[in-house]
Write an enzyme that holds these catalytic residues in place. Structure first.
Site, PDB file in Angstrom:
ATOM      1  N   THR A  77      10.056 -10.159  -4.177  1.00  0.00           N
ATOM      2  CA  THR A  77       9.647  -9.940  -2.700  1.00  0.00           C
ATOM      3  C   THR A  77       9.612 -11.198  -1.880  1.00  0.00           C
ATOM      4  O   THR A  77       9.898 -12.383  -2.354  1.00  0.00           O
ATOM      5  CB  THR A  77       8.214  -9.390  -2.717  1.00  0.00           C
ATOM      6  OG1 THR A  77       7.872  -9.091  -1.384  1.00  0.00           O
ATOM      7  CG2 THR A  77       7.150 -10.553  -3.172  1.00  0.00           C
ATOM      8  N   ASN A 124       7.628 -11.412   0.391  1.00  0.00           N
ATOM      9  CA  ASN A 124       6.316 -11.219   1.360  1.00  0.00           C
ATOM     10  C   ASN A 124       5.175 -12.439   0.449  1.00  0.00           C
ATOM     11  O   ASN A 124       4.769 -12.184  -0.496  1.00  0.00           O
ATOM     12  CB  ASN A 124       5.672  -9.932   1.069  1.00  0.00           C
ATOM     13  CG  ASN A 124       4.298  -9.536   1.746  1.00  0.00           C
ATOM     14  OD1 ASN A 124       3.598 -10.616   1.937  1.00  0.00           O
ATOM     15  ND2 ASN A 124       4.197  -8.595   2.259  1.00  0.00           N
ATOM     16  N   LYS A 126       1.891 -11.440  -0.470  1.00  0.00           N
ATOM     17  CA  LYS A 126       1.796 -10.625  -1.710  1.00  0.00           C
ATOM     18  C   LYS A 126       1.957 -11.769  -2.990  1.00  0.00           C
ATOM     19  O   LYS A 126       1.335 -11.585  -3.883  1.00  0.00           O
ATOM     20  CB  LYS A 126       2.894  -9.754  -1.935  1.00  0.00           C
ATOM     21  CG  LYS A 126       2.762  -8.118  -1.135  1.00  0.00           C
ATOM     22  CD  LYS A 126       3.786  -7.230  -1.515  1.00  0.00           C
ATOM     23  CE  LYS A 126       3.902  -5.920  -0.940  1.00  0.00           C
ATOM     24  NZ  LYS A 126       4.804  -5.224  -1.299  1.00  0.00           N
ATOM     25  N   ASP A 174       7.025  -0.989  -5.598  1.00  0.00           N
ATOM     26  CA  ASP A 174       7.091  -0.144  -4.688  1.00  0.00           C
ATOM     27  C   ASP A 174       6.015   0.583  -4.321  1.00  0.00           C
ATOM     28  O   ASP A 174       5.238   0.892  -5.146  1.00  0.00           O
ATOM     29  CB  ASP A 174       8.644   0.528  -4.864  1.00  0.00           C
ATOM     30  CG  ASP A 174       9.189   1.390  -3.824  1.00  0.00           C
ATOM     31  OD1 ASP A 174       9.250   0.545  -2.549  1.00  0.00           O
ATOM     32  OD2 ASP A 174       9.874   2.527  -3.661  1.00  0.00           O
ATOM     33  N   PHE A 232      -2.052  -2.807   7.412  1.00  0.00           N
ATOM     34  CA  PHE A 232      -0.708  -2.623   7.957  1.00  0.00           C
ATOM     35  C   PHE A 232      -0.439  -1.203   7.706  1.00  0.00           C
ATOM     36  O   PHE A 232      -1.394  -0.325   6.921  1.00  0.00           O
ATOM     37  CB  PHE A 232      -0.207  -3.745   7.476  1.00  0.00           C
ATOM     38  CG  PHE A 232       0.318  -3.368   5.784  1.00  0.00           C
ATOM     39  CD1 PHE A 232      -0.665  -3.940   5.130  1.00  0.00           C
ATOM     40  CD2 PHE A 232       1.464  -2.774   5.418  1.00  0.00           C
ATOM     41  CE1 PHE A 232      -0.266  -3.515   3.642  1.00  0.00           C
ATOM     42  CE2 PHE A 232       1.646  -2.537   4.080  1.00  0.00           C
ATOM     43  CZ  PHE A 232       0.661  -3.181   3.003  1.00  0.00           C
ATOM     44  N   TYR A 246       0.186   2.659   7.106  1.00  0.00           N
ATOM     45  CA  TYR A 246      -0.554   3.702   7.462  1.00  0.00           C
ATOM     46  C   TYR A 246      -2.164   3.425   7.347  1.00  0.00           C
ATOM     47  O   TYR A 246      -2.962   4.415   7.507  1.00  0.00           O
ATOM     48  CB  TYR A 246      -0.231   4.935   6.496  1.00  0.00           C
ATOM     49  CG  TYR A 246       1.250   5.413   6.436  1.00  0.00           C
ATOM     50  CD1 TYR A 246       1.619   6.183   7.369  1.00  0.00           C
ATOM     51  CD2 TYR A 246       2.014   4.619   6.013  1.00  0.00           C
ATOM     52  CE1 TYR A 246       2.915   6.769   7.367  1.00  0.00           C
ATOM     53  CE2 TYR A 246       3.660   5.009   5.910  1.00  0.00           C
ATOM     54  CZ  TYR A 246       3.934   5.933   6.798  1.00  0.00           C
ATOM     55  OH  TYR A 246       5.239   6.295   6.783  1.00  0.00           O
ATOM     56  N   ARG A 303      -2.438  -0.752  -4.605  1.00  0.00           N
ATOM     57  CA  ARG A 303      -1.597  -2.183  -5.128  1.00  0.00           C
ATOM     58  C   ARG A 303      -2.476  -3.052  -5.960  1.00  0.00           C
ATOM     59  O   ARG A 303      -2.040  -3.320  -7.073  1.00  0.00           O
ATOM     60  CB  ARG A 303      -0.999  -2.865  -3.836  1.00  0.00           C
ATOM     61  CG  ARG A 303      -0.023  -4.062  -4.230  1.00  0.00           C
ATOM     62  CD  ARG A 303       0.450  -4.336  -2.967  1.00  0.00           C
ATOM     63  NE  ARG A 303      -0.333  -4.368  -1.930  1.00  0.00           N
ATOM     64  CZ  ARG A 303       0.020  -3.347  -1.046  1.00  0.00           C
ATOM     65  NH1 ARG A 303       1.008  -2.477  -1.013  1.00  0.00           N
ATOM     66  NH2 ARG A 303      -0.553  -3.082  -0.069  1.00  0.00           N
TER      67      ARG A 303
HETATM   68  P1  IMP Z   1       6.098  -1.833   0.036  1.00  0.00           P
HETATM   69  O1  IMP Z   1       6.516  -0.804  -1.213  1.00  0.00           O
HETATM   70  O2  IMP Z   1       4.908  -2.334  -0.205  1.00  0.00           O
HETATM   71  O3  IMP Z   1       7.135  -2.262   1.008  1.00  0.00           O
HETATM   72  O4  IMP Z   1       5.675  -0.364   1.006  1.00  0.00           O
HETATM   73  C1  IMP Z   1       6.237   0.792   1.410  1.00  0.00           C
HETATM   74  C2  IMP Z   1       5.716   1.435   2.820  1.00  0.00           C
HETATM   75  O5  IMP Z   1       4.480   2.036   2.480  1.00  0.00           O
HETATM   76  C3  IMP Z   1       5.191   0.335   3.952  1.00  0.00           C
HETATM   77  O6  IMP Z   1       6.423   0.026   4.809  1.00  0.00           O
HETATM   78  C4  IMP Z   1       4.143   0.877   4.452  1.00  0.00           C
HETATM   79  O7  IMP Z   1       4.513   1.753   5.291  1.00  0.00           O
HETATM   80  C5  IMP Z   1       3.650   1.767   3.282  1.00  0.00           C
HETATM   81  N1  IMP Z   1       2.315   0.877   2.654  1.00  0.00           N
HETATM   82  C6  IMP Z   1       2.397   0.266   1.808  1.00  0.00           C
HETATM   83  N2  IMP Z   1       1.269  -0.278   1.368  1.00  0.00           N
HETATM   84  C7  IMP Z   1       0.395   0.118   2.276  1.00  0.00           C
HETATM   85  C8  IMP Z   1      -1.123   0.014   2.463  1.00  0.00           C
HETATM   86  O8  IMP Z   1      -1.544  -0.750   1.521  1.00  0.00           O
HETATM   87  N3  IMP Z   1      -1.588   0.520   3.651  1.00  0.00           N
HETATM   88  C9  IMP Z   1      -0.668   1.154   4.273  1.00  0.00           C
HETATM   89  N4  IMP Z   1       0.389   1.391   4.337  1.00  0.00           N
HETATM   90  C10 IMP Z   1       1.062   0.923   3.176  1.00  0.00           C
END
Ligand code: IMP
Length: 193
Positions: free
Chosen positions: A7, A9, A12, A68, A148, A150, A177
């Site tokens: 990542t 990020n 994270k 993911d 962040f 949703y 997560r």
């Molecule tokens: P990623 O795989 O962590 O990049 O998450 C993919 C997408 O899922 C993000 O762009 C958010 O739209 C949504 N998302 C992931 N984790 C969260 C969370 O903890 N809260 C709200 N939306 C989330």
């Protein structure tokens, strides 16, 4: 032992590093000079997490994990799921994603949803998967400014505040997560810490 988190990020990376003992050093993609966007066009969260971990492993030969996450809404047959980031378009706009979601659920009674995170780990050339979920529902209007994605419309089961109304420390105790991360950490510390 060095372990790559696939990542960019930094938040994270810091979060997981703070939970592991001194025998592990967690580094990010920038530390191994991988700057290109790794494709995330698989059909499942596990496909995407595994693809990212294998991509980095093939280039570095180092132990690596990737995550993911998706939001699964029952009324929408599990959508946006693996497409959560780009639900309303390629520019990954959270506001637009929420607006689209609320529009699709307008007038619907069944608002059950869950966040799901899958982590893929390649450790000593073996692959492992860890999963975390949190059940909840999508409320009708946004509430809160924290978090962040949703978070402003997600109410976890048994709680009265959305993920955007609670401090990060509290979200980290219950979130999808955090649960997946705890399983990863448990594996790393019990097997090799
Ligand atoms: P990623 O795989 O962590 O990049 O998450 C993919 C997408 O899922 C993000 O762009 C958010 O739209 C949504 N998302 C992931 N984790 C969260 C969370 O903890 N809260 C709200 N939306 C989330």
């Amino acid at each position: 032992m060095q372990l790559i988190f696939a990542t960019n990020n930094k938040h994270k990376i810091r979060e997981i590093a703070s939970l592991l003992d001194d025998s592990y050093t967690v580094i990010g993609l920038g530390d191994v000079d991988i700057s290109e966007d790794i494709p995330e066009d698989g059909e499942t969260l596990a496909d995407n997490a595994l693809f990212k971990a294998r991509y980095v492993y093939d280039r570095t030969g180092m132990n690596v994990f990737a995550d993911d996450t998706g939001l699964e809404v029952d009324e929408l047959g599990g959508a946006p799921g693996v497409h959560s980031a780009r639900f309303a378009g390629e520019n990954k706009d959270s506001e637009a994603n929420i607006t689209k979601l609320l529009g699709l659920l307008e007038g619907k009674r069944n608002r059950k949803a869950r966040f799901r995170t899958v982590i893929a780990l390649i450790f000593n050339n073996q692959e492992y998967l860890f999963e975390g979920t949190v059940e909840g529902e999508i409320i009708e209007v946004r509430k809160g400014k924290e978090g962040f994605g949703y978070d402003p419309v997600f109410l976890s089961e048994g709680h009265e505040k959305t993920f955007a109304e609670i401090p990060l420390s509290e979200k980290n105790r219950i979130s999808h997560r955090a649960q997946a991360m705890r399983k990863l950490i448990n594996f790393l510390t019990t097997h090799h810490g």
